[in-house]
Design a protein around this motif. Structure first.
Motif, PDB file in Angstrom:
ATOM      1  N   LEU A 330      64.021  16.329 -55.272  1.00 29.18           N
ATOM      2  CA  LEU A 330      63.842  17.008 -53.993  1.00 29.18           C
ATOM      3  C   LEU A 330      62.367  17.078 -53.596  1.00 29.18           C
ATOM      4  CD1 LEU A 330      66.367  19.974 -54.338  1.00 29.18           C
ATOM      5  CD2 LEU A 330      66.499  18.062 -52.721  1.00 29.18           C
ATOM      6  N   THR A 331      61.506  17.298 -54.563  1.00 28.99           N
ATOM      7  CA  THR A 331      60.074  17.352 -54.260  1.00 28.99           C
ATOM      8  C   THR A 331      59.571  16.005 -53.742  1.00 28.99           C
ATOM      9  OG1 THR A 331      59.794  19.018 -55.986  1.00 28.99           O
ATOM     10  CG2 THR A 331      57.825  17.890 -55.231  1.00 28.99           C
ATOM     11  N   LEU A 332      59.999  14.933 -54.413  1.00 31.26           N
ATOM     12  CA  LEU A 332      59.596  13.607 -53.957  1.00 31.26           C
ATOM     13  C   LEU A 332      60.140  13.290 -52.576  1.00 31.26           C
ATOM     14  CD1 LEU A 332      60.038  11.570 -57.277  1.00 31.26           C
ATOM     15  CD2 LEU A 332      57.891  12.332 -56.238  1.00 31.26           C
ATOM     16  N   MET A 333      61.404  13.596 -52.364  1.00 33.80           N
ATOM     17  CA  MET A 333      62.003  13.298 -51.071  1.00 33.80           C
ATOM     18  C   MET A 333      61.422  14.163 -49.952  1.00 33.80           C
ATOM     19  SD  MET A 333      63.820  11.279 -49.457  1.00 33.80           S
ATOM     20  CE  MET A 333      64.364  10.386 -50.920  1.00 33.80           C
ATOM     21  N   ALA A 334      61.121  15.422 -50.296  1.00 37.71           N
ATOM     22  CA  ALA A 334      60.492  16.276 -49.284  1.00 37.71           C
ATOM     23  C   ALA A 334      59.121  15.739 -48.900  1.00 37.71           C
ATOM     24  CB  ALA A 334      60.390  17.708 -49.818  1.00 37.71           C
ATOM     25  N   ALA A 335      58.384  15.245 -49.877  1.00 35.99           N
ATOM     26  CA  ALA A 335      57.079  14.651 -49.562  1.00 35.99           C
ATOM     27  C   ALA A 335      57.243  13.395 -48.716  1.00 35.99           C
ATOM     28  CB  ALA A 335      56.342  14.331 -50.855  1.00 35.99           C
ATOM     29  N   ALA A 336      58.230  12.565 -49.057  1.00 34.18           N
ATOM     30  CA  ALA A 336      58.468  11.361 -48.265  1.00 34.18           C
ATOM     31  C   ALA A 336      58.908  11.721 -46.848  1.00 34.18           C
ATOM     32  CB  ALA A 336      59.516  10.496 -48.947  1.00 34.18           C
ATOM     33  N   THR A 337      59.735  12.737 -46.729  1.00 31.69           N
ATOM     34  CA  THR A 337      60.181  13.164 -45.398  1.00 31.69           C
ATOM     35  C   THR A 337      59.024  13.735 -44.594  1.00 31.69           C
ATOM     36  OG1 THR A 337      62.342  13.697 -46.358  1.00 31.69           O
ATOM     37  CG2 THR A 337      61.849  14.626 -44.205  1.00 31.69           C
ATOM     38  N   ARG A 338      58.181  14.485 -45.226  1.00 32.79           N
ATOM     39  CA  ARG A 338      57.015  15.015 -44.534  1.00 32.79           C
ATOM     40  C   ARG A 338      56.089  13.882 -44.069  1.00 32.79           C
ATOM     41  NH1 ARG A 338      55.585  17.881 -48.295  1.00 32.79           N
ATOM     42  NH2 ARG A 338      56.799  19.733 -47.762  1.00 32.79           N
ATOM     43  N   GLN A 339      55.933  12.882 -44.920  1.00 39.65           N
ATOM     44  CA  GLN A 339      55.121  11.731 -44.526  1.00 39.65           C
ATOM     45  C   GLN A 339      55.741  11.007 -43.341  1.00 39.65           C
ATOM     46  OE1 GLN A 339      54.589   8.963 -47.705  1.00 39.65           O
ATOM     47  NE2 GLN A 339      53.032   7.753 -46.630  1.00 39.65           N
ATOM     48  N   ALA A 340      57.058  10.873 -43.367  1.00 39.96           N
ATOM     49  CA  ALA A 340      57.754  10.230 -42.243  1.00 39.96           C
ATOM     50  C   ALA A 340      57.608  11.065 -40.977  1.00 39.96           C
ATOM     51  CB  ALA A 340      59.224  10.043 -42.589  1.00 39.96           C
ATOM     52  N   MET A 341      57.631  12.368 -41.128  1.00 38.65           N
ATOM     53  CA  MET A 341      57.438  13.239 -39.986  1.00 38.65           C
ATOM     54  C   MET A 341      56.048  13.032 -39.368  1.00 38.65           C
ATOM     55  SD  MET A 341      59.084  16.789 -41.366  1.00 38.65           S
ATOM     56  CE  MET A 341      58.074  17.697 -40.209  1.00 38.65           C
ATOM     57  N   PHE A 342      55.028  12.975 -40.201  1.00 41.58           N
ATOM     58  CA  PHE A 342      53.687  12.760 -39.690  1.00 41.58           C
ATOM     59  C   PHE A 342      53.566  11.389 -39.013  1.00 41.58           C
ATOM     60  CE2 PHE A 342      52.098  15.734 -43.240  1.00 41.58           C
ATOM     61  CZ  PHE A 342      52.412  16.838 -42.467  1.00 41.58           C
ATOM     62  N   ARG A 343      54.194  10.380 -39.618  1.00 39.26           N
ATOM     63  CA  ARG A 343      54.150   9.030 -39.029  1.00 39.26           C
ATOM     64  C   ARG A 343      54.878   9.007 -37.688  1.00 39.26           C
ATOM     65  NH1 ARG A 343      55.610   6.713 -43.180  1.00 39.26           N
ATOM     66  NH2 ARG A 343      57.858   6.556 -42.768  1.00 39.26           N
ATOM     67  N   LYS A 344      56.020   9.667 -37.644  1.00 41.84           N
ATOM     68  CA  LYS A 344      56.778   9.722 -36.398  1.00 41.84           C
ATOM     69  C   LYS A 344      56.017  10.524 -35.325  1.00 41.84           C
ATOM     70  CE  LYS A 344      60.146   8.137 -35.839  1.00 41.84           C
ATOM     71  NZ  LYS A 344      60.494   6.820 -35.230  1.00 41.84           N
ATOM     72  N   ALA A 414      62.780  15.507 -34.726  1.00 41.26           N
ATOM     73  CA  ALA A 414      63.515  16.771 -34.916  1.00 41.26           C
ATOM     74  C   ALA A 414      64.439  16.684 -36.124  1.00 41.26           C
ATOM     75  CB  ALA A 414      64.279  17.111 -33.643  1.00 41.26           C
ATOM     76  N   ARG A 415      65.113  15.531 -36.260  1.00 44.24           N
ATOM     77  CA  ARG A 415      65.981  15.367 -37.437  1.00 44.24           C
ATOM     78  C   ARG A 415      65.170  15.370 -38.720  1.00 44.24           C
ATOM     79  NH1 ARG A 415      68.654  11.525 -34.106  1.00 44.24           N
ATOM     80  NH2 ARG A 415      67.721   9.805 -35.283  1.00 44.24           N
ATOM     81  N   LEU A 416      64.053  14.701 -38.718  1.00 45.32           N
ATOM     82  CA  LEU A 416      63.192  14.707 -39.909  1.00 45.32           C
ATOM     83  C   LEU A 416      62.721  16.112 -40.239  1.00 45.32           C
ATOM     84  CD1 LEU A 416      61.027  11.494 -39.373  1.00 45.32           C
ATOM     85  CD2 LEU A 416      62.743  11.891 -41.164  1.00 45.32           C
ATOM     86  N   GLN A 417      62.379  16.852 -39.251  1.00 42.73           N
ATOM     87  CA  GLN A 417      61.936  18.215 -39.503  1.00 42.73           C
ATOM     88  C   GLN A 417      63.074  19.078 -40.090  1.00 42.73           C
ATOM     89  OE1 GLN A 417      60.436  19.517 -35.720  1.00 42.73           O
ATOM     90  NE2 GLN A 417      58.425  18.501 -35.997  1.00 42.73           N
ATOM     91  N   GLY A 418      64.276  18.938 -39.524  1.00 41.89           N
ATOM     92  CA  GLY A 418      65.415  19.680 -40.080  1.00 41.89           C
ATOM     93  C   GLY A 418      65.722  19.273 -41.505  1.00 41.89           C
ATOM     94  N   LEU A 423      65.459  20.223 -47.330  1.00 44.53           N
ATOM     95  CA  LEU A 423      64.961  19.826 -48.652  1.00 44.53           C
ATOM     96  C   LEU A 423      64.092  20.925 -49.271  1.00 44.53           C
ATOM     97  CD1 LEU A 423      64.014  16.076 -48.049  1.00 44.53           C
ATOM     98  CD2 LEU A 423      65.951  16.971 -49.351  1.00 44.53           C
ATOM     99  N   VAL A 424      63.252  21.513 -48.448  1.00 48.31           N
ATOM    100  CA  VAL A 424      62.401  22.591 -48.977  1.00 48.31           C
ATOM    101  C   VAL A 424      63.241  23.795 -49.392  1.00 48.31           C
ATOM    102  CG1 VAL A 424      60.574  24.212 -48.356  1.00 48.31           C
ATOM    103  CG2 VAL A 424      60.382  21.818 -47.690  1.00 48.31           C
ATOM    104  N   SER A 425      64.236  24.125 -48.546  1.00 46.96           N
ATOM    105  CA  SER A 425      65.106  25.243 -48.898  1.00 46.96           C
ATOM    106  C   SER A 425      65.893  24.953 -50.184  1.00 46.96           C
ATOM    107  CB  SER A 425      66.069  25.521 -47.749  1.00 46.96           C
ATOM    108  OG  SER A 425      66.970  26.546 -48.103  1.00 46.96           O
ATOM    109  N   ASP A 426      66.439  23.731 -50.280  1.00 45.65           N
ATOM    110  CA  ASP A 426      67.156  23.347 -51.510  1.00 45.65           C
ATOM    111  C   ASP A 426      66.228  23.347 -52.710  1.00 45.65           C
ATOM    112  OD1 ASP A 426      69.135  22.575 -53.175  1.00 45.65           O
ATOM    113  OD2 ASP A 426      69.395  20.557 -52.339  1.00 45.65           O
ATOM    114  N   LEU A 427      64.992  22.931 -52.475  1.00 44.31           N
ATOM    115  CA  LEU A 427      64.012  22.942 -53.553  1.00 44.31           C
ATOM    116  C   LEU A 427      63.739  24.361 -54.049  1.00 44.31           C
ATOM    117  CD1 LEU A 427      61.976  21.388 -55.313  1.00 44.31           C
ATOM    118  CD2 LEU A 427      60.323  21.639 -53.444  1.00 44.31           C
TER     119      LEU A 427
END
Length: 462
Positions: A330-344, A414-418, A423-427
């Motif tokens: 979850l930590t890795l995926m949350a970081a990847a999702t956050r990176q995707a959010m910044f890129r988007k 918006a989907r990436l943010q959700g 992921l953060v909540s599950d983490l």
């Protein structure tokens, strides 16, 4: 002193019958003296035999007397002799021991001695019975002590099982404190806790049943001990005059190797004693079997207890490991999702900038001459017919495309943010669940390791 016949005179003056009657009387007296001296009274012999013997002896004595009379006459003529003391002459070798036909003067002493012998023999037999009863009472007491020790081990094991049930209940309660709803669902650890609870409850029921049997057996042993001591007290009523030192009851010999086989209500070994000995022996045998059963049940309960405890701990540790693995993912995926959010977000910014540039400035006075659709070059070019430029259409189409891309990118953002929030909540939930499970394992190890189980039983459990 021997009694001899007095020789008659050398000259016979009186008649023959007169002399024979005298000799017959002397013979009869001699026979009576001999019988009296030998201890055989006339009344002890039968009348028929004594009469026959009297007639035969009288006839023989008469013949012998006649023969001896002639010899005495001739001998008397030769040698005169001095008259001797009147008495009876017994032949040599005749037994002269006195045996009276009536009780001796020491009858009272002999009767008392016989009574003492009977009483002493009875007392000694009673002493042997008392020793056997006391030894059996000692055996029953020792068996009761051993069974009491096993009962103590049984109660300690029951307390340990009760304590483990409390730890199991507390572990289940602690696991309900996991924050997320997804983390509070039933899993393998909950199944293992329920199974441990069933195992401990079943082992506790078995040991409680054995404990009730042990208490009943202890009461039976106590009753047997009291009955044995009552029999000992009853048998000891006739042993006040016998010494205790060196007796069969104190030395341990005697009837211990040769128990009494026959019973007599009025003898040393009564049916009550036999019944008490048999009942106590049966109680001791049952107690020995019960002690062996208790040891086996305790060993089995401790083995099941340790196995269930180890299984639950291993399951919780495995669940913690799985949670930590998921937490890392979850930590890795949350970081990847956050990176995707910044890129988007950068992409959206670029699209918005392009769209704004395509739309142009909001104030017409800010439009440059080279950006106007009616600039001089276009006006000169459009003087001929059919010379329309596609600049305006392309700007309109490009703005529409940019607007669609902007809307799509914003939706993806918006989907990436959700997703990132999930992921953060599950983490956070996984972290809290791992902390709760770690606390449960730590609590179980700290509390269960202090249970009061005998060391000898813990060593024999495996």
């Amino acid at each position: 002193m021997q009694v001899q016949l007095v020789p008659l005179g050398s000259v016979t003056v009186g008649p023959r019958s007169w002399r024979e009657n005298t000799v017959r009387s002397v013979r009869r007296a001699e026979r009576l003296v001999r019988q009296t001296h030998a201890g055989r009274p006339r009344s002890c012999t039968g009348p028929a035999s004594s009469s026959k013997r009297t007639d035969a002896e009288a006839t023989g004595e008469r013949i012998d007397e006649e023969k001896r009379g002639d010899g005495r006459d001739s001998s008397c003529r030769k040698k005169p002799s001095r008259p001797r003391t009147t008495g009876t002459t017994f032949p040599r070798g005749t037994q002269t021991t006195y045996a009276a036909p009536f009780p001796p003067p020491s009858l009272r002493e002999k009767c008392a001695e016989a009574s003492v012998g009977v009483a002493t023999e009875y007392m000694r037999s009673v002493r042997e019975v008392e020793g056997q009863l006391r030894r059996q009472a000692g055996t029953v007491t020792q068996e009761g002590t051993k069974l009491e020790r096993e009962r103590g081990h049984l109660e300690k094991t029951l307390r340990s099982l009760t304590y483990d049930l409390q730890v199991n209940r507390k572990s289940a309660e602690w696991r309900t404190k996991r924050p997320a709803a997804a983390e509070t669902g039933r899993d393998g650890a909950d199944y293992l806790l329920a199974r441990e609870r069933r195992e401990l409850a079943e082992a506790k029921r078995d040991l409680e049943a054995v404990l009730r049997s042990a208490l009943t057996q202890l009461q039976a042993l106590g009753q047997c001990s009291r009955q044995l001591l009552e029999c000992v007290s009853e048998r000891s009523r006739v042993l006040d005059l016998l010494p205790h030192a060196g007796s069969a009851s104190t030395t341990g010999h005697g009837s211990h190797s040769q128990p009494f086989a026959k019973t007599d209500p009025t003898g040393p070994f009564t049916p009550e004693c036999k019944h008490v000995l048999e009942a106590s022996g049966l109680a001791v045998s049952e107690s020995q079997l019960l002690r062996e059963n208790i040891r086996q049940r305790i060993t089995s309960a401790i083995a099941r207890q340790k196995a269930a405890h180890r299984t639950v701990n291993d399951g919780l540790v495995k669940k913690i490991a799985e949670t930590i693995t998921l937490k890392q993912n979850l930590t890795l995926m949350a970081a990847a999702t956050r990176q995707a959010m910044f890129r988007k977000q950068r992409e959206i910014n670029c699209i918005r900038h392009s769209h704004d540039r395509a739309q142009g400035p909001e104030y017409s006075g800010d439009i440059l001459s080279r950006e106007k659709l009616n600039r001089p070059l276009v006006q000169v070019y459009q003087r001929h017919p059919g010379t329309q430029l596609p600049e305006a259409a392309q700007l309109i189409q490009g703005s529409a495309v940019l607007r669609r891309c902007l809307l799509s990118s914003e939706d993806e953002l918006a989907r990436l943010q959700g997703t990132c929030l999930n992921l953060v909540s599950d983490l956070h939930g996984k972290s809290a669940a791992a902390q709760v499970d770690s606390a449960v394992v730590r609590m179980r190890r700290q509390l269960v390791d202090r249970r009061a189980v005998p060391t000898i039983l813990q060593q024999g459990a495996y």
